[in-house]
Design an enzyme around this catalytic site. Structure first.
Site, mmCIF file in Angstrom:
data_model
loop_
_atom_site.group_PDB
_atom_site.id
_atom_site.type_symbol
_atom_site.label_atom_id
_atom_site.label_comp_id
_atom_site.label_asym_id
_atom_site.label_seq_id
_atom_site.Cartn_x
_atom_site.Cartn_y
_atom_site.Cartn_z
ATOM 1 N N ASN A 189 -17.341 27.226 25.022
ATOM 2 C CA ASN A 189 -17.510 28.055 26.228
ATOM 3 C C ASN A 189 -16.580 29.266 26.124
ATOM 4 O O ASN A 189 -16.785 30.275 26.783
ATOM 5 C CB ASN A 189 -17.225 27.256 27.515
ATOM 6 N N HIS B 26 -13.217 34.469 22.345
ATOM 7 C CA HIS B 26 -11.959 35.227 22.224
ATOM 8 C C HIS B 26 -12.162 36.386 21.258
ATOM 9 O O HIS B 26 -12.431 36.176 20.078
ATOM 10 C CB HIS B 26 -10.828 34.303 21.760
ATOM 11 N N GLN C 9 -10.193 29.718 28.592
ATOM 12 C CA GLN C 9 -10.487 29.916 30.028
ATOM 13 C C GLN C 9 -9.239 30.449 30.738
ATOM 14 O O GLN C 9 -8.428 31.098 30.099
ATOM 15 C CB GLN C 9 -10.988 28.600 30.677
ATOM 16 N N ARG D 125 -19.813 40.496 34.040
ATOM 17 C CA ARG D 125 -18.668 39.917 34.742
ATOM 18 C C ARG D 125 -18.495 40.609 36.083
ATOM 19 O O ARG D 125 -18.621 41.825 36.166
ATOM 20 C CB ARG D 125 -17.394 40.074 33.910
ATOM 21 N N SER E 31 -1.306 46.252 27.481
ATOM 22 C CA SER E 31 -2.372 46.501 26.512
ATOM 23 C C SER E 31 -3.216 47.677 27.003
ATOM 24 O O SER E 31 -3.587 47.738 28.178
ATOM 25 C CB SER E 31 -3.220 45.247 26.360
#
Ligand code: GDP
Ligand code: IMO
Ligand code: MG
Length: 423
Positions: free
Chosen positions: A38, A41, A224, A305, A412
């Protein structure tokens, strides 16, 4: 030596893959301890983008060993495809990747059960990635699961059959229209299991304990995020594993007193993929801009998203549950260009202002209370030092640090490995 943890503090996709890759050179071992395919990365370097699912994000570094711990659930089919996808990069995967015998296997029928369960839920569906995660962890805690170590046993096929037959009965129970060809799925599964045998299976708890005694350093890579934790997340809209710090102990066999630093990673705003409450969600143009600029599409399912403002109530909760010692702020570049930014610092809950995460955060119970701050215009993506960052961003960072009482050590400013500013 000790173990450091890197954990997502929101609803996943905070940028864990990128940061593990950046930090790997400091560690001997990178280990996944929960979740399974799931997860998606993403790592970017040398103009190439990689998306890892079950393999730890240290795999691109020559000097690190990568472990898939007992707390992870492995789908041999997805896993072998992942390995095949990496073959062209000349990585010596077989000598740098070890798998715990105690990790549970995702069977094709686990995936089917996931689909049947979600279809039966209708509007109340979790929005699962449908990778069979929930049903596999159910079998684990129900003491029915099939594990990696079972592959080495003479009766592996019988164990498989007994569980798959049970699943077929359960799929029928859901009474939904699910078309599938199990024989085909099983052929693919057993072919992948044969490939899986080329890897080294270990008793990971022993491996980890010996490594620690030998002075090796370990970074545990969470999957997650804390708000998807089966206990502390927005239940039932969560995943089925312990995504918070404690999961690294149970998912690797690491004693709690060996954990040193807990790196908590969060986006400068908030995203969520799948169903479930999201108090600071923006259904307007601002949310659409964040989604566009941040390319907020799921790395696993490609789903859009949901985006919203930074939620410090939820973040503070995650910092506390995990015992975060350092914060890493991701995707600051995505917020460039907004005149003002909002930060949620409290909720209005049952008529009262509260600053802790309550049991119920559905929109009818919770209204976010915002502090407005000044935004910045500059493009951050080429910046390499903290000093270069616009003063408004520095103020944004200081505000968050004060509220959470934990320092932000990394900012970042883009997806590439090099776009990482260490404060
Ligand atoms: P993970 O699941 O936590 O590893 O995160 P994902 O890989 O699912 O999602 C993070 C996404 O954001 C990926 O597409 C990354 O390449 C990207 N990303 C990571 N850090 C940054 C950043 O600082 N800026 C931008 N613009 N993108 C980033
Ligand atoms: P990484 O490691 C974001 C979400 C799903 C769904 C819920 C349950 O890349 O951050 P599941 O498949 O576990 O049954 O889905 O959890 N979800 C994630 N969201 N990032 C992830 O992983 C996720 N893994 C699961 O969208 O809402
Ligand atoms: Mg992801």
């Amino acid at each position: 030596m000790t173990v450091d943890l890197l954990l997502g503090l929101q609803w996943g996709d905070e940028g864990k893959g990128k940061i593990v890759d950046v930090l790997t050179s400091k560690y001997d071992i990178i280990a996944r301890f929960q979740g399974g395919p799931n997860a998606g990365h993403t790592l970017e370097f040398d103009g190439i983008k990689h998306v890892l699912r079950t393999i730890p994000s240290g795999i691109f570094h020559k000097n690190s060993m990568n472990i898939i711990g007992n707390g992870v659930v492995i789908d041999p089919v997805v896993f072998i495809k992942e390995i095949e996808g990496l073959e062209k990069f000349n990585i010596d995967i077989y000598s740098r990747l070890l798998i715990s015998r105690k990790a549970h296997l995702i069977l094709p029928t686990h995936r089917l059960l996931d689909a049947a369960s979600e279809a039966a839920k209708g509007k109340a569906k979790i929005g699962s990635t449908l990778k069979g995660i929930g049903p596999t962890y159910m079998d684990k805690t129900g003491r029915n699961g099939v594990r990696v170590g079972d592959i080495e046993l003479a009766d592996f096929k019988e164990r498989y059959r007994a569980l798959a037959d049970k699943h077929e009965a359960m799929i029928k129970f859901h009474d939904v229209d699910l078309q599938y060809n199990l024989a085909e799925l099983e052929e693919e599964f057993f072919a992948s299991v044969e490939q899986l045998k080329k890897l080294t299976f270990i008793d990971s708890e022993n491996y980890v304990s010996t490594a620690l005694k030998d002075g090796k350093s370990i970074l545990a890579e969470g999957a997650q995020g804390s708000l998807l934790d089966v206990d502390f997340g927005t239940y039932p809209f969560v995943t089925s594993s312990t995504t918070t710090a404690a999961g690294a102990c149970t998912g690797l066999g690491v004693p709690p007193n060996k954990v040193k630093n807990v790196f908590g990673i969060f986006k400068a705003y908030t995203t969520r993929v799948g169903s479930g409450p999201f108090p600071t969600e923006l259904s307007d143009e601002i949310g659409a801009t964040m989604a566009n600029v941040g390319r907020e599409f799921g790395s696993v399912t490609g789903r859009a998203r949901r985006c919203g403002w930074l939620d410090l109530v939820a973040l503070k909760y995650a910092v506390e549950v995990n015992g975060v010692t350092e914060l890493y702020m991701m995707k600051a570049d995505v917020l460039s260009g907004f005149e003002t930014l909002k930060i949620c610092t409290a909720y209005k809950y049952k008529g009262e202002e509260i600053d802790h995460l309550p049991y119920n955060i559905e929109p009818e119970n919770v209204e976010p209370i915002y502090t407005e701050v000044k935004g910045w215009k500059a493009d951050l993506t080429g910046m390499i030092s903290y000093e270069e960052l616009p003063s408004e961003l520095k103020e944004y960072i200081t505000f968050i640090e004060k509220e959470l009482n934990v320092p932000i050590k990394i900012v970042s400013v883009g997806p590439d490995r090099t776009q990482t500013i260490v404060k």
